[in-house]
Structure formats: C-alpha cells, structure tokens
Design an enzyme around this catalytic site. Structure first.
Site, PDB file in Angstrom:
ATOM      1  N   GLU A  50      -8.603  -5.413   5.107  1.00 55.19           N
ATOM      2  CA  GLU A  50      -8.379  -4.963   3.766  1.00 55.19           C
ATOM      3  C   GLU A  50      -7.128  -5.490   3.000  1.00 55.19           C
ATOM      4  OE1 GLU A  50      -9.369  -0.743   5.164  1.00 55.19           O
ATOM      5  OE2 GLU A  50      -9.938  -0.502   3.253  1.00 55.19           O
ATOM      6  N   ASN A  86       1.055  -1.214   0.112  1.00 50.40           N
ATOM      7  CA  ASN A  86       0.105  -0.033  -0.181  1.00 50.40           C
ATOM      8  C   ASN A  86       0.907   1.045   0.090  1.00 50.40           C
ATOM      9  OD1 ASN A  86      -1.851   2.007   0.630  1.00 50.40           O
ATOM     10  ND2 ASN A  86      -2.817   1.090   2.161  1.00 50.40           N
ATOM     11  N   ARG A 121     -13.541  14.890   7.828  1.00 48.80           N
ATOM     12  CA  ARG A 121     -14.327  15.200   6.561  1.00 48.80           C
ATOM     13  C   ARG A 121     -15.722  15.206   7.127  1.00 48.80           C
ATOM     14  NH1 ARG A 121     -10.909  11.165   2.885  1.00 48.80           N
ATOM     15  NH2 ARG A 121     -11.755   9.789   4.547  1.00 48.80           N
TER      16      ARG A 121
END
Ligand code: ADP
Length: 379
Positions: A365, A7, A222
C-alpha cells in the site's frame, strides 16, 4: 525522484521514503504511542523524530531531498475519486468528511498539518482508501434505506483498502502482460482487516466493506455482515449503549468473538491441536469468503482471476485451499504443489487448464501511495 509516504494515525506516525527510479524503499519506520509518557508528546514532535531519522539515513533534512509527500487518508467520501494535491480546500473537505471516519480522518489531518508546517515548500498529495471504489455503481453502493439517510448523512457503501486493491490489480495485469481494462478480477485482501472487491474491466464495481470497515468478511476483531436487527436486539434486550455496541463490533467480534483469538497463525495452530472453537471460527471465516466469491462471480459474469493478498492471503495455503475448495463448478481449481510452494512474490497457484486463474500477489500500500503521489504531481 524521492517520495516520503506518511500514514498518520491517532497514536502513531508511520513513514517510508521511496526512490521512484527503482522503485526502491530507502527507509521506513514509525513513531509509536504518541502522547504516552514514554514517547513523544504530539504529532509535531513525532514528525521531528521522522526528520531526524531521515537525515541520519542521509536523506537531507533541507526540504529538497524528497520531491513530494504522499499522505494516506482513510475517507474521501464522494468528494475524492482520485488522489489530489493538498490545498486549503482539500483540507477543509477532509475535515468535513470526518463524521464518516471519526477515528481516522482527524488523525490523517494532523499528519498533513504538521508536514505542511515542517516542509512548507514540498508538494503534498492526499491518497484516499475509498477513492478506488468510487466507480462502484449505485445499484451496488446504495443501501435500501430511507433516501434522507443518504442525502443528509452520506449513508452508502464507500469501501476501503482501495490502495491495496488498486495496487494488486495493476500488478496482476503487469504479470499477465494484459491491459488492466480488459480484466475482470475478484481480489481478496485478507489481513487483520479483510475485504473483497469485484473488479470489472480494471474498475471496482463492488466491495465488501461499506459505510464503515465493519461490513463484509469475518476479520480479526470485526464480524463483517450481520443482521442490523442484532444491534437493535442487543440495545433493547441487553441494554447495551451505542458506545458499547460499537466497541464490541470493532474489537471483540470476528475471529476474536468466535474463538478468543484474532491472529490467523494462532487459530490454525489451535485447530490443528483439536480446539473446536478455533475450528468453528475458521469454518465461519472461510464460508463467508466462499459466499462472496460466488456473489462476485454472479456480479461480474466472467472472471479472469481470483487474487489473494495481505497477511493471510499471501501466507496461508490452508486458507487459500479452503476458500477455493469445491468451486470447480465456477472454473476454480488449485494446483496443490503451486499453492503450497514456499515462494514469495506474485505467483499463479491454479491447476493447469483451470478456467479461472488464481494468483497470490503481495500487496504494497505504501508503494502504491508513492506511485499515486508521483502521478498526481503537476508536471
Ligand atoms: P494488517 O491488516 O494489520 O496489515 P496483515 O496484512 O499483516 O494485517 O495480516 C495479518 C494477519 O496475517 C494475521 O492474522 C496473521 O496471523 C496472518 N498471517 C501472517 N503470516 C501468516 C501465515 N504464515 N499463515 C497464516 N496467517 C498468517
């Protein structure tokens, strides 16, 4: 079979190696602060560090000791509905999609390029955060904006966290011992970033994140859904530049905007100590989740299970309780003891006889990327 998962971010390179027989995580870690004075200068040196740590762990650095590399790639646009073996055409397409994810895709590509140079004979697979959501029909993925915005600039809902939503729904199907393509699910991924997906017959049919990860739920920094007029107002009335607005929306909004903290544990502790801004932040956070649950019940018609995952979803019985409270009319009812039990692992938390099952399913993930990589390799 062993698979290396990479990643690659702009300043970090995270890695894991899985033995797929278990599957079992053999080793994982990260090279951080790439490019800063006290760290490695670039991604190529970061990968050398990864290679060194692998060989220290007995995973030989001869290119033969893992069978494939799976790369996390954030944006696959409309081009990638599935993971794919990386070749020059795939690299070009990921590069062409960079305007949709300017911070992420170029960094993901750097990881792919250095890995290809380092291990030219190991097959590499790209696994996209957006791919799971490519089944979302136009009625849910199109925004009601001028057609040219879509045609010329790719403006539509793509969704993110796809590997997590995919992993969690497969895992739940296994736990229930039912075929995934019979299940209608609402999956709540509540981490620092957060998104909720409506899954019909095992496929994503709507999700809360949109063109970018800014839409939807309230997150650590966010704010999720917002009237686009707010941005115009802040530009025209407060004189904010596009970059400032972008930075505020990404880093200073959400829970952080409402109460000055983004970490759920801190906010819950502050609320318990009587802090009113923390209480309000939690009310806004939970109210948004409940609205999405209601909307996705309407979108799906029938819901077999609501699933909580990621840092907050897996670890906070308080948030789960508030999110599911007063949803009895929708068939949702929690068992308090099950919800509060200190168990880890996939587990049901609904009350006996409730029409809708509620589960906690820990996400993974990296393992999902490894599994998709294995399943994508040519036989
Ligand atoms: P990321 O999106 O960075 O992968 P995670 O999925 O690890 O994030 O989620 C991080 C969030 O989970 C943080 O807000 C953290 O406070 C929250 N969290 C972790 N453990 C708990 C807990 N026991 N109770 C409440 N929140 C928790």
């Amino acid at each position: 079979m062993k698979i290396l998962v990479l990643n690659s971010g702009s300043s970090s390179l995270k890695f894991q190696v899985f033995d797929m027989a278990g599957p079992e995580l053999l080793i994982g870690g990260a090279a951080e602060r790439i490019g800063e004075p006290d760290s490695v200068p670039d991604h190529a040196s970061a990968l050398e560090e990864v290679a060194r740590r692998l060989s220290e762990a007995g995973i030989e650095d001869d290119g033969d000791s893992f069978n494939a590399i799976g790369h996390r790639v954030v944006h696959g646009g409309e081009a990638f509905r599935e993971p794919c073996v990386i070749d020059d055409r795939v690299i070009d397409t990921i590069r062409e999609l960079s305007p949709l994810a300017p911070l992420h895709n170029p960094a993901n590509l750097l990881g792919i390029e250095v890995a290809k140079r380092r291990w030219p004979n190991v097959p590499q697979v790209a696994v996209f955060d957006t791919a799971f959501h490519q089944t979302i029909p136009p009625r849910a993925h199109r925004y009601a904006v001028p057609h040219a915005w879509y045609r010329s600039h790719g403006v539509r809902r793509y969704g993110f966290h796809g590997t997590s939503h995919a992993y969690v729904s497969k895992r739940l199907a296994k736990e229930l011992d039912r075929p995934l393509d019979e299940l209608n699910l609402i999956v709540l991924h509540l981490g620092n970033g957060a998104s909720v997906t409506a899954i019909a017959n095992g496929k994503s049919v709507d999700t809360s994140m949109g063109l970018t990860p800014l839409e939807g739920l309230v997150m650590g920094t966010r704010g999720g859904d917002i009237d686009p007029g707010v941005l115009l107002h802040m530009a025209s009335r407060a004189g904010m530049a596009i970059d400032e607005i972008a930075s505020s929306l990404n880093h200073e909004s959400g829970l952080t905007g409402l109460c000055g903290a983004g970490d759920m544990r801190d906010i819950l502790a502050r609320e318990a100590a009587g802090d009113d801004t923390a209480r309000l932040a939690l009310e806004v956070y939970v109210y948004r989740i409940r609205k999405y649950i209601g909307a996705y019940v309407a979108a799906l018609g029938r819901v077999d299970a609501i699933v909580f995952t990621a840092g907050v979803g897996e670890n906070s019985p308080d948030i789960r309780e508030r999110a599911c409270g007063k949803l009895e009319a929708l068939g949702v009812s929690l068992d308090d003891a099950r919800n509060r039990a200190k168990t880890t692992g996939a587990r049901p938390i609904h009350a006996e006889g409730a029409a809708v099952a509620v589960w906690v399913v820990p996400t993974d993930e990296e393992l999902e990327i490894a599994q998709q990589t294995r399943d994508t390799l040519p036989p």
